[in-house]
Write an enzyme that holds these catalytic residues in place. Sequence first.
Site, PDB file in Angstrom:
ATOM      1  N   ASP A 199       0.888  -1.154   0.000  1.00  0.00           N
ATOM      2  CA  ASP A 199       0.000   0.000   0.000  1.00  0.00           C
ATOM      3  C   ASP A 199       0.942   1.225   0.000  1.00  0.00           C
ATOM      4  O   ASP A 199       2.115   1.107   0.373  1.00  0.00           O
ATOM      5  CB  ASP A 199      -0.845  -0.062   1.277  1.00  0.00           C
ATOM      6  CG  ASP A 199      -1.686   1.158   1.475  1.00  0.00           C
ATOM      7  OD1 ASP A 199      -2.470   1.490   0.584  1.00  0.00           O
ATOM      8  OD2 ASP A 199      -1.554   1.804   2.535  1.00  0.00           O
ATOM      9  N   LEU A 200       0.447   2.376  -0.409  1.00  0.00           N
ATOM     10  CA  LEU A 200       1.332   3.544  -0.501  1.00  0.00           C
ATOM     11  C   LEU A 200       1.208   4.456   0.718  1.00  0.00           C
ATOM     12  O   LEU A 200       2.136   4.573   1.529  1.00  0.00           O
ATOM     13  CB  LEU A 200       1.017   4.315  -1.795  1.00  0.00           C
ATOM     14  CG  LEU A 200       1.883   5.532  -2.104  1.00  0.00           C
ATOM     15  CD1 LEU A 200       3.352   5.173  -2.234  1.00  0.00           C
ATOM     16  CD2 LEU A 200       1.399   6.217  -3.392  1.00  0.00           C
ATOM     17  N   ASP A 201       0.036   5.104   0.850  1.00  0.00           N
ATOM     18  CA  ASP A 201      -0.161   6.056   1.934  1.00  0.00           C
ATOM     19  C   ASP A 201      -0.166   5.342   3.283  1.00  0.00           C
ATOM     20  O   ASP A 201      -0.988   4.458   3.518  1.00  0.00           O
ATOM     21  CB  ASP A 201      -1.484   6.808   1.715  1.00  0.00           C
ATOM     22  CG  ASP A 201      -1.820   7.758   2.842  1.00  0.00           C
ATOM     23  OD1 ASP A 201      -0.871   8.240   3.501  1.00  0.00           O
ATOM     24  OD2 ASP A 201      -3.011   8.026   3.066  1.00  0.00           O
ATOM     25  N   THR A 252       1.140  10.480   3.033  1.00  0.00           N
ATOM     26  CA  THR A 252       0.428  11.496   2.242  1.00  0.00           C
ATOM     27  C   THR A 252      -0.858  11.920   2.952  1.00  0.00           C
ATOM     28  O   THR A 252      -1.469  12.922   2.571  1.00  0.00           O
ATOM     29  CB  THR A 252       0.097  10.976   0.819  1.00  0.00           C
ATOM     30  OG1 THR A 252      -0.262   9.606   0.900  1.00  0.00           O
ATOM     31  CG2 THR A 252       1.268  11.135  -0.111  1.00  0.00           C
ATOM     32  N   LYS A 263      -8.550   7.379   5.632  1.00  0.00           N
ATOM     33  CA  LYS A 263      -7.341   6.630   5.259  1.00  0.00           C
ATOM     34  C   LYS A 263      -7.679   5.339   4.516  1.00  0.00           C
ATOM     35  O   LYS A 263      -8.474   4.541   4.999  1.00  0.00           O
ATOM     36  CB  LYS A 263      -6.492   6.338   6.500  1.00  0.00           C
ATOM     37  CG  LYS A 263      -5.853   7.600   7.051  1.00  0.00           C
ATOM     38  CD  LYS A 263      -4.878   7.298   8.169  1.00  0.00           C
ATOM     39  CE  LYS A 263      -4.251   8.598   8.658  1.00  0.00           C
ATOM     40  NZ  LYS A 263      -3.398   8.386   9.829  1.00  0.00           N
ATOM     41  N   SER A 321      -2.393   0.379  -4.307  1.00  0.00           N
ATOM     42  CA  SER A 321      -2.877   1.602  -3.648  1.00  0.00           C
ATOM     43  C   SER A 321      -4.216   2.054  -4.217  1.00  0.00           C
ATOM     44  O   SER A 321      -4.500   1.829  -5.384  1.00  0.00           O
ATOM     45  CB  SER A 321      -1.830   2.708  -3.850  1.00  0.00           C
ATOM     46  OG  SER A 321      -2.365   3.977  -3.566  1.00  0.00           O
ATOM     47  N   ALA A 322      -5.006   2.750  -3.393  1.00  0.00           N
ATOM     48  CA  ALA A 322      -6.291   3.294  -3.851  1.00  0.00           C
ATOM     49  C   ALA A 322      -6.101   4.637  -4.558  1.00  0.00           C
ATOM     50  O   ALA A 322      -7.032   5.176  -5.141  1.00  0.00           O
ATOM     51  CB  ALA A 322      -7.216   3.479  -2.651  1.00  0.00           C
ATOM     52  N   LYS A 353     -10.944  -1.122  -1.506  1.00  0.00           N
ATOM     53  CA  LYS A 353     -10.709  -1.977  -0.341  1.00  0.00           C
ATOM     54  C   LYS A 353     -11.882  -1.733   0.626  1.00  0.00           C
ATOM     55  O   LYS A 353     -12.332  -0.603   0.719  1.00  0.00           O
ATOM     56  CB  LYS A 353      -9.392  -1.581   0.352  1.00  0.00           C
ATOM     57  CG  LYS A 353      -8.144  -1.692  -0.531  1.00  0.00           C
ATOM     58  CD  LYS A 353      -6.949  -0.980   0.128  1.00  0.00           C
ATOM     59  CE  LYS A 353      -5.791  -0.851  -0.839  1.00  0.00           C
ATOM     60  NZ  LYS A 353      -4.657  -0.079  -0.329  1.00  0.00           N
ATOM     61  N   GLU A 386       0.192  -3.292   4.736  1.00  0.00           N
ATOM     62  CA  GLU A 386      -0.975  -2.385   4.833  1.00  0.00           C
ATOM     63  C   GLU A 386      -1.027  -1.622   6.149  1.00  0.00           C
ATOM     64  O   GLU A 386      -0.594  -2.136   7.180  1.00  0.00           O
ATOM     65  CB  GLU A 386      -2.262  -3.212   4.746  1.00  0.00           C
ATOM     66  CG  GLU A 386      -3.004  -3.109   3.447  1.00  0.00           C
ATOM     67  CD  GLU A 386      -3.581  -1.730   3.132  1.00  0.00           C
ATOM     68  OE1 GLU A 386      -3.651  -0.877   4.042  1.00  0.00           O
ATOM     69  OE2 GLU A 386      -3.957  -1.500   1.976  1.00  0.00           O
ATOM     70  N   ASP A 387      -1.597  -0.411   6.107  1.00  0.00           N
ATOM     71  CA  ASP A 387      -1.777   0.365   7.348  1.00  0.00           C
ATOM     72  C   ASP A 387      -3.253   0.614   7.665  1.00  0.00           C
ATOM     73  O   ASP A 387      -3.544   1.336   8.613  1.00  0.00           O
ATOM     74  CB  ASP A 387      -1.061   1.717   7.252  1.00  0.00           C
ATOM     75  CG  ASP A 387      -1.804   2.674   6.349  1.00  0.00           C
ATOM     76  OD1 ASP A 387      -2.167   2.267   5.223  1.00  0.00           O
ATOM     77  OD2 ASP A 387      -2.053   3.822   6.765  1.00  0.00           O
TER      78      ASP A 387
END
Length: 206
Positions: free
Chosen positions: A7-9, A15, A43, A112-113, A143, A167-168
């Site tokens: 995942d990115l953020d 971000t 998020k 990522s979304a 997600k 994932e966060d």
Amino acid sequence: MKGAIFDLDGVIVDTAKYHYLAWKELADELGFEFKESDNERLKGVSRMRSLEILLEVGGITATEGEKIKMAESKNQRYVEMLENIDKSELLEGAEEYLKKIKADGVLIALGSASKNAPFILEKLQITDLFDVIVDGNSVSKAKPDPEVFLKGVEGLNLKPEECCVFEDSQAGIEAARKAGCGVIAIDKDGVLTDADKYVKNLGELL
Ligand code: B16
Ligand code: MG
């Protein structure tokens, strides 16, 4: 682990703080207060769903056309803020961990979304580390639907059980579980459940 899907953020870069500032500007224009605690609900959630949550917080109803304009104006502000980001924004150990597993022969995907994911990876100068990029432009279901991770697994040409998702968000963990992948939670506040392992940042895995 033959494949790793990130995942990115919240995993590679924070971000969320820029999303918050840009959403807050929109809330200010609409005349209500949008708190940092409200931002937690955005998020890992898609842009349009984020807007719906924001409008719910402000008790505002809007037409589809108005919503599209609001989301576009927020994104414009958000992208302006991202113009100034660089490598210093990478979360602790993120680049080192990506480089380490790549050297070990693990294939790497982004899951990522965010529709801005390719632009953010360029700014952080880490695009080359990814074999496959799955982002908000290539998925239709958000997600906790597993689509984003199933596409990552497919792109890497692996089986779900050969891949681990990082994932966060709780919705992201649920999506990874549904996809049949292992899950490592980046859980700096100790609030996530249902993962195989919990760390505060990727640096802890080095
Ligand atoms: P955009 P992730 C998500 O990124 C963010 O966590 C979420 O807050 C945001 O609404 C979503 O991307 C869409 O982002 O407006 O840039 O398309 O955690 O899935 O990497
Ligand atoms: Mg995230």
